[in-house]
Design an enzyme around this catalytic site. Structure first.
Site, PDB file in Angstrom:
ATOM      1  N   LYS A 158       0.842  -1.202   0.000  1.00  0.00           N
ATOM      2  CA  LYS A 158       0.000   0.000   0.000  1.00  0.00           C
ATOM      3  C   LYS A 158       0.873   1.247   0.000  1.00  0.00           C
ATOM      4  O   LYS A 158       1.890   1.312   0.697  1.00  0.00           O
ATOM      5  CB  LYS A 158      -0.904   0.014   1.240  1.00  0.00           C
ATOM      6  CG  LYS A 158      -1.853  -1.166   1.332  1.00  0.00           C
ATOM      7  CD  LYS A 158      -2.574  -1.211   2.661  1.00  0.00           C
ATOM      8  CE  LYS A 158      -3.578  -0.097   2.818  1.00  0.00           C
ATOM      9  NZ  LYS A 158      -4.379  -0.262   4.056  1.00  0.00           N
ATOM     10  N   GLY A 164      -7.793   5.541  -2.061  1.00  0.00           N
ATOM     11  CA  GLY A 164      -8.578   5.249  -3.253  1.00  0.00           C
ATOM     12  C   GLY A 164      -8.097   4.048  -4.031  1.00  0.00           C
ATOM     13  O   GLY A 164      -8.434   3.883  -5.204  1.00  0.00           O
ATOM     14  N   GLY A 165      -7.263   3.188  -3.391  1.00  0.00           N
ATOM     15  CA  GLY A 165      -6.777   2.001  -4.080  1.00  0.00           C
ATOM     16  C   GLY A 165      -5.587   2.248  -4.972  1.00  0.00           C
ATOM     17  O   GLY A 165      -5.036   1.313  -5.550  1.00  0.00           O
ATOM     18  N   ARG A 297     -10.823  14.501   6.150  1.00  0.00           N
ATOM     19  CA  ARG A 297     -11.665  15.323   5.282  1.00  0.00           C
ATOM     20  C   ARG A 297     -13.062  14.737   5.270  1.00  0.00           C
ATOM     21  O   ARG A 297     -13.326  13.700   5.884  1.00  0.00           O
ATOM     22  CB  ARG A 297     -11.105  15.327   3.852  1.00  0.00           C
ATOM     23  CG  ARG A 297     -10.903  13.905   3.310  1.00  0.00           C
ATOM     24  CD  ARG A 297     -10.517  13.885   1.858  1.00  0.00           C
ATOM     25  NE  ARG A 297     -10.050  12.588   1.416  1.00  0.00           N
ATOM     26  CZ  ARG A 297     -10.816  11.553   1.112  1.00  0.00           C
ATOM     27  NH1 ARG A 297     -12.132  11.658   1.235  1.00  0.00           N
ATOM     28  NH2 ARG A 297     -10.300  10.422   0.687  1.00  0.00           N
TER      29      ARG A 297
END
Length: 649
Positions: A158, A164-165, A297
Site C-alpha cells: 500500500k 482510493g486504491g 476530510r
C-alpha cells in the site's frame, strides 16, 4: 459565521458544499479550470475565478492560485471538498499564513495521519488496534520482500500517502512480489508524488467499516455511527451504506470508542473518518477489527450518514471552522433507518471498469421512489462532457428507508429508472450488485465483486424488441396515439397502401435492417429484416420513453442496462481503416511504460505497454502472435482510439 467562502474543488462536492452555504446565507466562490468553464459549479456559484488549464497540476492543485482567488474576492475561508488539496498540510499552512481559514483539520493533524505507517505507530501508542504489518522506513526490494515473508502471504502493498486504491497491490505469490512492488511504487509516485509503500497482512474475509467522527476547537469529539464500504472493485468503493449490516451493540461500542480515541489522540477538529478492516469470518466481533487509516476530510459517502442522522455535515464543518462548538452532544446523536449510496460512473464495467468519456446527450434521474427518500448528488447535467482530466463520477444516488431491504430495493428501482446516453456507464452493474443474493443477505466482504465480476458486468444481448425500439426511435416518426392520424405518425404514408421505410442500424460489426410502417392508431409496425410477410413488432408511445437518439447513435434502456446502436450516415463512406493489425487506446491516457520495440516478435497475451489513466495503470497486451511494426513512445499522451501498436501484416 463566514460571509463568503471559496470552494477549492469541482463537480458534485462543490455543488454539495454550495447548497449548504447558500442555505446558511454564506456567499460562494467557485474556482475552475479552462475545461470546466461551463461546469455546473461555476454556473451556480455567486462568483467564479479561472485558475488555469485543464490538467489538475495546472489548476485544482495550484494552491497559490486558489489562495489568490480567495483574497481577490474577499472570501474569508476555503473549503477543500475531498481529493485535490483536501489533505495537503502545506496548503493548510499557506491558507492560514494568508490570513484565511481552512475549513478542515489542522496541518499537524493531517500530517499525523497523512502517512499510513506513521499513523499506525501513533494509533498503537493510543491503544487503537492496528493490522499486523511493516510500517518502517526501509524501501529496498530485498528488505520489503523479507518482511512480507515474515508477515506471511497474502500481503497488501500500500502507498504510504493517499488512498482510493492507488498504489495498492494484493500479492499471494512471493515470486510476484518484485513486479507488484514496482507497479505499486510507480502508481503511488504518479498519484501522490511519494513512491514509498508499506506492507500489511491481508485479511482474507475482510469487511471495510468506517466511523464518521467530528471534533471542534473546544476539545469535543463525537462519532456519527459507522458506514459499511465493503462493496469495492480494485479497492475503490462502489456502494456504501449506514449502518453496517449485521453490526451488534458490542462491536459498535468498541469500534466507535476506538474511532473517538483515534481522533482525540491528534486533537482533531472538523469532519474525519476512521477506517477499519474487519475480519468477518465469524461475524462482526469487538476483537476482530483493526485501524487502517484516517481520512482527514469529508468522504464521498458522507450522505448516508446524513440520511440516518438527519445532520448536515457540511453545516457542521462551517460552524466548527468558524469557532462554534459542536451542535450536539454524543447522547443527542441518533441513527434512524438505513441508507444506501451508489456511485454512478462513466466507466465500462465489462472492460474491467475502464474510465469512459463523452458528452451526456441524455441524462435523466427519477423524481422520487415510493416508500423511501431519494437524494441525487450530481455534478453534471444533460449536455455536459465527461473529460479524461478528472474523476469520471456522474452522480451519487442515495436512498433512505426504514430497513436495509427497503433501502436496497428503493435504490435498485431508482437506478432502473435512471437514463444516461452519450457515455458508457456502470448502471447495470450497480443494480445487479444490489440484487445479488450475497449482497442482499449481508454476506459481505471486499472480494465479493471480484469473485462475481463476470456475472455482474455482463451486458445483455439485444432482443428483437430492443432492435425494434431503436429502429422506431430513428425512423423520424412521431408516435402519436391521440388523434389516429397516420400523416402525423410517418411522412410518406400512402392513401391506399401503407408505405414502408427501410432503416438500418449497426451493433458493433453486425448490421440490422428493418422495414417501418405507420399504423392508424399512431403506432409503428417494425419488420426486422426486409420481409414484410414476417410478424411485425408494434412500437407505441410508451416505448418511446425507453430510447434516446443522439448524434450518430441511439440508446435503448432496459431497466438499468442500456444498449447502444450506431446510426449509419448514408452520406459518408464507411471507415475501413482499422483492422486486426492495430491495437488502439481503450481510453485517453499516458503511455507510462513500453515493454517492446519495433521488429520484436511477440506472443499472444504478452504485455506490450502500460497505459496510465485516472492515475491507475492498465497493461496493454498482445491480442495475438505477431511482429511489431510500430509502437507508441514512452511518455506519449494519447486519446481514446489512438493507435498504440501496429503489427506487420
Amino acid at each position: 459565521m463566514f460571509q463568503k467562502i471559496v470552494i477549492a474543488n469541482r463537480g458534485e462536492i462543490a455543488l454539495r458544499v454550495m447548497r449548504t452555504a447558500k442555505r446558511m446565507g454564506v456567499a460562494t466562490v467557485a474556482v475552475y479550470s479552462q475545461a470546466d468553464r461551463n461546469a455546473q459549479h461555476v454556473l451556480l456559484a455567486d462568483q467564479a475565478v479561472c485558475i488555469g488549464d485543464a490538467p489538475v497540476g495546472e489548476s485544482y492543485l495550484r494552491g497559490d492560485r486558489i489562495i489568490e482567488a480567495a483574497l481577490a474576492t474577499g472570501a474569508e475561508a476555503i473549503h477543500p471538498g475531498y481529493g485535490f488539496l483536501s489533505e495537503n498540510p502545506d496548503f493548510v499552512e499557506k491558507v492560514e499564513a494568508a490570513g484565511l481559514t481552512f475549513i478542515g483539520p489542522s496541518s499537524k493533524a493531517i500530517r499525523a495521519m497523512g502517512l499510513k505507517d506513521a499513523a499506525k505507530r501513533l494509533m498503537e501508542r493510543a491503544g487503537v488496534p492496528v493490522v499486523p504489518g511493516y510500517h518502517g522506513e526501509t524501501q529496498a526490494l530485498v528488505a520489503l520482500a523479507a518482511k512480507a515473508n515474515e508477515i506471511g502471504f497474502p500481503v497488501l502493498i500500500k502507498a504510504r500517502a493517499g488512498g482510493g486504491g492507488k498504489g495498492m497491490r494484493l500479492v499471494s505469490d512471493p515470486d510476484a512480489f518484485p513486479e507488484a512492488l514496482a507497479a505499486a511504487q510507480r502508481e503511488a509516485k504518479a498519484a501522490f508524488g511519494d513512491e514509498r509503500v508499506l506492507v500489511e497482512k491481508y485479511v482474507e474475509t475482510p469487511r471495510h467499516i468506517e466511523v464518521q467522527v467530528f471534533g471542534d476547537m473546544h476539545g469535543n469529539v463525537v462519532h456519527l455511527f459507522e458506514r459499511d464500504c465493503s462493496a469495492q472493485r480494485r479497492h475503490q468503493k462502489v456502494i456504501e451504506e449506514a449502518p453496517a449490516p449485521g453490526m451488534n451493540a458490542q462491536t459498535r461500542a468498541a469500534m466507535t470508542e476506538a474511532a473517538v480515541k483515534a481522533a482525540q489522540a491528534i486533537s482533531y477538529c472538523g469532519a474525519g473518518t476512521i477506517e477499519f478492516i474487519v475480519d468477518a469470518s465469524e461475524g462482526l466481533r469487538p476483537d476482530r477489527f483493526w485501524f487502517m487509516e484516517m481520512n482527514t476530510r469529508l468522504q464521498v459517502e458522507h450522505p448516508v450518514t446524513e440520511m440516518i442522522t438527519g445532520i448536515d455535515l457540511v453545516e457542521w464543518q462551517l460552524r466548527v471552522a468558524s469557532g462554534e462548538p459542536l451542535p450536539l452532544r454524543q447522547d443527542e446523536i441518533m441513527a434512524n433507518g438505513h441508507a444506501v449510496e451508489a456511485r454512478l460512473y462513466a466507466e465500462d464495467a465489462e472492460r474491467d471498469f475502464l474510465p469512459a468519456t463523452g458528452t451526456l446527450h441524455h441524462l435523466s434521474f427519477p423524481d422520487h421512489i415510493d416508500g423511501a427518500k431519494l437524494r441525487v448528488d450530481a455534478g453534471v447535467t444533460q449536455g455536459d462532457t465527461i473529460t479524461p482530466f478528472y474523476d469520471p463520477m456522474i452522480a451519487k444516488v442515495i436512498v433512505h428507508a426504514a430497513t436495509r431491504a427497503e433501502a436496497l430495493n428503493g435504490l435498485a428501482s431508482a437506478l432502473d429508472t435512471t437514463q444516461v446516453a452519450g457515455s458508457t456507464v456502470n448502471l447495470g452493474f450497480l443494480t445487479r450488485l444490489l440484487r445479488d443474493e450475497d449482497f442482499a443477505t449481508s454476506n459481505l466482504e471486499t472480494g465479493l465483486i471480484g469473485r462475481k465480476q463476470d456475472a455482474l458486468t455482463r451486458i445483455p444481448v439485444p432482443a428483437t424488441r430492443h432492435v425494434a425500439m431503436a429502429i422506431a426511435a430513428t425512423s423520424g416518426a412521431e408516435l402519436d396515439t391521440s388523434n389516429g392520424d397516420p400523416f402525423s405518425a410517418l411522412a410518406g404514408y400512402g392513401h391506399f397502401t401503407q408505405m414502408s421505410h427501410r432503416r438500418e442500424l449497426m451493433r458493433g460489426e453486425e448490421k440490422v435492417t428493418a422495414l417501418v410502417s405507420a399504423q392508424r392508431d399512431g403506432s409503428l409496425a417494425i419488420h426486422i429484416g426486409e420481409n414484410e410477410a414476417t410478424q411485425p413488432i408494434i412500437v407505441r408511445r410508451a416505448d418511446a420513453a425507453r430510447a434516446a437518439v443522439w448524434p450518430g447513435h441511439v440508446t435503448v434502456f432496459e431497466g438499468a442496462d442500456s444498449l447502444t446502436f450506431d446510426v449509419p450516415d448514408l452520406l459518408q463512406a464507411a471507415d475501413d481503416a482499422a483492422g486486426g493489425d492495430r491495437l488502439r487506446a481503450p481510453m485517453p491516457g499516458l503511455v507510462k511504460l513500453v515493454r517492446a520495440q519495433t521488429n520484436d516478435a511477440v506472443k499472444k497475451g504478452q504485455p506490450l505497454l502500460v497505459l496510465e489513466a485516472m492515475k491507475m495503470e492498465h497493461t496493454i497486451s498482445a491480442p495475438h502472435d505477431g511482429v511489431i511494426a510500430e509502437i507508441a513512445s514512452e511518455g506519449a499522451q494519447v486519446n481514446d482510439g489512438a493507435m498504440l501498436v501496429r503489427f506487420e501484416e
